[in-house]
Design an enzyme around this catalytic site. Structure first.
Site, PDB file in Angstrom:
ATOM      1  CG  ASP A 109      -1.987   0.970   1.273  1.00  0.00           C
ATOM      2  OD1 ASP A 109      -2.465   1.379   0.215  1.00  0.00           O
ATOM      3  OD2 ASP A 109      -2.358   1.390   2.384  1.00  0.00           O
ATOM      4  CE  LYS A 137      -5.531  -0.761  -1.549  1.00  0.00           C
ATOM      5  NZ  LYS A 137      -5.983  -0.251  -0.227  1.00  0.00           N
ATOM      6  CG  ASP A 165      -7.585  -6.992   8.871  1.00  0.00           C
ATOM      7  OD1 ASP A 165      -6.586  -6.809   8.144  1.00  0.00           O
ATOM      8  OD2 ASP A 165      -7.801  -6.337   9.900  1.00  0.00           O
ATOM      9  NE  ARG A 171      -6.635 -10.992   9.941  1.00  0.00           N
ATOM     10  CZ  ARG A 171      -5.823 -10.000   9.603  1.00  0.00           C
ATOM     11  NH1 ARG A 171      -5.346  -9.930   8.376  1.00  0.00           N
ATOM     12  NH2 ARG A 171      -5.490  -9.065  10.469  1.00  0.00           N
TER      13      ARG A 171
HETATM   14  P1  IMP Z   1       1.724  -0.252   3.983  1.00  0.00           P
HETATM   15  O1  IMP Z   1       2.788  -0.158   5.000  1.00  0.00           O
HETATM   16  O2  IMP Z   1       0.933   1.012   3.899  1.00  0.00           O
HETATM   17  O3  IMP Z   1       2.207  -0.703   2.618  1.00  0.00           O
HETATM   18  O4  IMP Z   1       0.671  -1.285   4.555  1.00  0.00           O
HETATM   19  C1  IMP Z   1       0.581  -2.584   4.167  1.00  0.00           C
HETATM   20  C2  IMP Z   1      -0.364  -3.312   5.080  1.00  0.00           C
HETATM   21  O5  IMP Z   1      -1.581  -2.578   5.270  1.00  0.00           O
HETATM   22  C3  IMP Z   1      -0.790  -4.615   4.447  1.00  0.00           C
HETATM   23  O6  IMP Z   1       0.064  -5.657   4.802  1.00  0.00           O
HETATM   24  C4  IMP Z   1      -2.209  -4.787   4.982  1.00  0.00           C
HETATM   25  O7  IMP Z   1      -2.176  -5.461   6.218  1.00  0.00           O
HETATM   26  C5  IMP Z   1      -2.724  -3.384   5.197  1.00  0.00           C
HETATM   27  N1  IMP Z   1      -3.572  -2.926   4.064  1.00  0.00           N
HETATM   28  C6  IMP Z   1      -3.254  -2.001   3.132  1.00  0.00           C
HETATM   29  N2  IMP Z   1      -4.262  -1.840   2.246  1.00  0.00           N
HETATM   30  C7  IMP Z   1      -5.226  -2.697   2.629  1.00  0.00           C
HETATM   31  C8  IMP Z   1      -6.539  -3.020   2.095  1.00  0.00           C
HETATM   32  O8  IMP Z   1      -7.025  -2.507   1.074  1.00  0.00           O
HETATM   33  N3  IMP Z   1      -7.244  -3.958   2.782  1.00  0.00           N
HETATM   34  C9  IMP Z   1      -6.777  -4.585   3.894  1.00  0.00           C
HETATM   35  N4  IMP Z   1      -5.561  -4.321   4.422  1.00  0.00           N
HETATM   36  C10 IMP Z   1      -4.809  -3.390   3.795  1.00  0.00           C
HETATM   37 MG    MG Z   2      -4.141  -5.657   8.002  1.00  0.00          MG
END
Ligand code: IMP
Ligand code: MG
Length: 187
Positions: A109, A137, A165, A171
């Site tokens: 993300d 994303k 989740d 999940r």
């Molecule tokens: P980042 O550090 O922002 O890349 O976050 C990644 C983590 O956020 C992932 O491993 C997920 O646990 C959670 N996450 C990010 N986007 C989503 C989503 O659309 N649905 C569910 N969990 C998400």
């Molecule tokens: Mg999560």
């Protein structure tokens, strides 16, 4: 939060990715890893909890010997917005020095979690380290990060199912779906 206590499907606005598409995507990633690591025994490290279902399917699509380990980190509260903070909740059981590590993540993300993890594990002197993410994303990246293995790009929407989740729920939903806005609402 208004949730149907009986049927998860009633909380979903739409299906984004079907079971069949998930299966085909994981099979492709398994083949790529098999091809690239032939003759080696990589260590696959799943990031809990979101990657647990992906990991279980991925390792069965990898046709060479490998070992497994798990880490738990949290970068989110219980909601849908990143706190920007990464906390290690469970560290690896394995010493990764000299190993060929593949980090297995559910979704990239902002990239904050993975770039933190990469740095942390790199300092432990693995022979190599690569990233395998089921979903990406790209519109949301805040750090410069490119996965070595990538399943599918998804739009800038919050998705649930197949390990992912919302507030720890959904999940176990077997496909990827977008929740109805009413599920998020406070009253
Ligand atoms: P980042 O550090 O922002 O890349 O976050 C990644 C983590 O956020 C992932 O491993 C997920 O646990 C959670 N996450 C990010 N986007 C989503 C989503 O659309 N649905 C569910 N969990 C998400
Ligand atoms: Mg999560």
């Amino acid at each position: 939060m208004k949730r149907d206590p009986v049927c998860m499907k009633n909380d979903m606005l739409e299906t984004l990715i079907s079971k069949e598409e998930l299966q085909a995507t994981v099979a492709r990633l398994g083949k790529e890893i098999t091809r690239d690591y032939r003759g080696k025994t990589p260590l696959l490290v799943a990031v809990l909890k979101g990657a647990f279902i992906f990991m279980a399917d991925l390792v069965r699509a990898v046709d060479i010997p490998c070992t497994l380990d798990f880490m738990a980190v949290s970068s989110y509260g219980t909601g849908t917005v990143s706190s920007g903070q990464v906390k290690i909740i469970k560290d690896l059981d394995t010493n990764i020095e000299g190993k060929d590590v593949i980090i297995v993540e559910d979704i990239l993300d902002s990239g904050v979690t993975l770039s933190y993890l990469m740095k942390l594990l790199q300092a432990r002197k693995p022979n190599s380290i690569r990233l395998c993410t089921l979903f990406d994303k790209p519109a949301r990246h805040k750090v410069d990060i490119t996965p070595d293995y990538k399943g599918l790009e998804v739009p800038n929407e919050f998705i649930v199912g197949y390990g992912l989740d919302f507030a720890e729920v959904y999940r176990n939903y077997p496909e990827i779906a977008v929740l109805k806005p009413s599920v998020y609402s406070e009253e």
